[in-house]
Design an enzyme around this catalytic site. Sequence first.
Site, PDB file in Angstrom:
ATOM      1  CE1 TYR A 140      -3.397   2.526   0.230  1.00 17.71           C
ATOM      2  CE2 TYR A 140      -4.225   1.896   2.375  1.00 17.71           C
ATOM      3  CZ  TYR A 140      -4.552   2.598   1.308  1.00 17.71           C
ATOM      4  OH  TYR A 140      -5.235   3.341   1.409  1.00 17.71           O
ATOM      5  CE  LYS A 165      -6.385   0.298  -1.263  1.00 10.41           C
ATOM      6  NZ  LYS A 165      -7.188   0.010   0.218  1.00 10.41           N
TER       7      LYS A 165
END
Length: 326
Positions: A140, A165
């Site tokens: 992330y 992400k």
Amino acid sequence: MTSASLAERLDGLLFFPVTAYGPDGALDLDAYRAHVRGGIEAGAAAVFACCGTGEFHALTPEEFRATVAAAVEVADGRVPVIAGAGYGTALAIQYAKLAEEAGADGLLAMPPYLVVASQEGLLRHYTALAGATGLDVIVYQRDNAVFTPQTVVELAKVPGIIGLKDGLGDLDLLQRIVSAVRANDPEGKFLYFNGLPTAELTGLAYRGIGVLLYSSAVFCFAPEIALAFHKALTTGDDATCNALLDGFYRPLVELRNQGRGYAVSLVKAGVRMRGLDVGEVRPPLSEPSPAHVKELAELIERGLALVSGANAGTGANAATVADDRA
């Protein structure tokens, strides 16, 4: 369970359920199971348990394991369950192992706690996390975990790391990352996700660089709206996308930006509003004001009306509805 890899199974709208608490503030796993079950039955392609919307930061390790296990139980192999893992390397590995014990299919690796690390340090951190379990890992990018294209090239080479992400929103950087990884991996197996809050608002922009996977907080409380937008985005129905952006998503983001922590607490309020008592957020987050909850209710009504208009006709009809309600 299917024999397909996690990367092959991540194709559709991604559901990030809230974590349910009872009146005493303790976990309410029955309400959580109902929430997850409802999302899967509505059409979620994957469940991301105990991540940002699920208040990962507020859960003890024991609560985390129990919550992930509940999601795995409800999913029953129909869709993959990905669990959050974060903090420093040692704790992130501990949470990763708990997620593996609970039956999760993969991990969403949150940024390290507090510190701003070098690219070398970030690479070491995520490499260690990926090597700690047999679970596939999505990294992330946001806040204090921002990567250069070359670092992502190296991350993509690490066994078990399957995607990135993006919660940063720097499309110039993301395009350079996509290009650099593609140049080193012509088969293009590395995945990219739009991880911005209310990701639909930037969906058209991310689609322009080939990123269609995204996390939808709106799906938690208005799956009808989220699914209608996702269908329009993936089929090129830009008239419906723009109608929903103008009439629902942009006003929702403007409302979300009026309060600290609203990316979570406003979502939880929406879930309660739609009939499932998942409790309030835990400190240090706080509940949205009554006026903002009322505004959210009005926005949900508007969004549902837009979806009804789109279902009754074409994207152009939906755009007309948006104009009429503006």
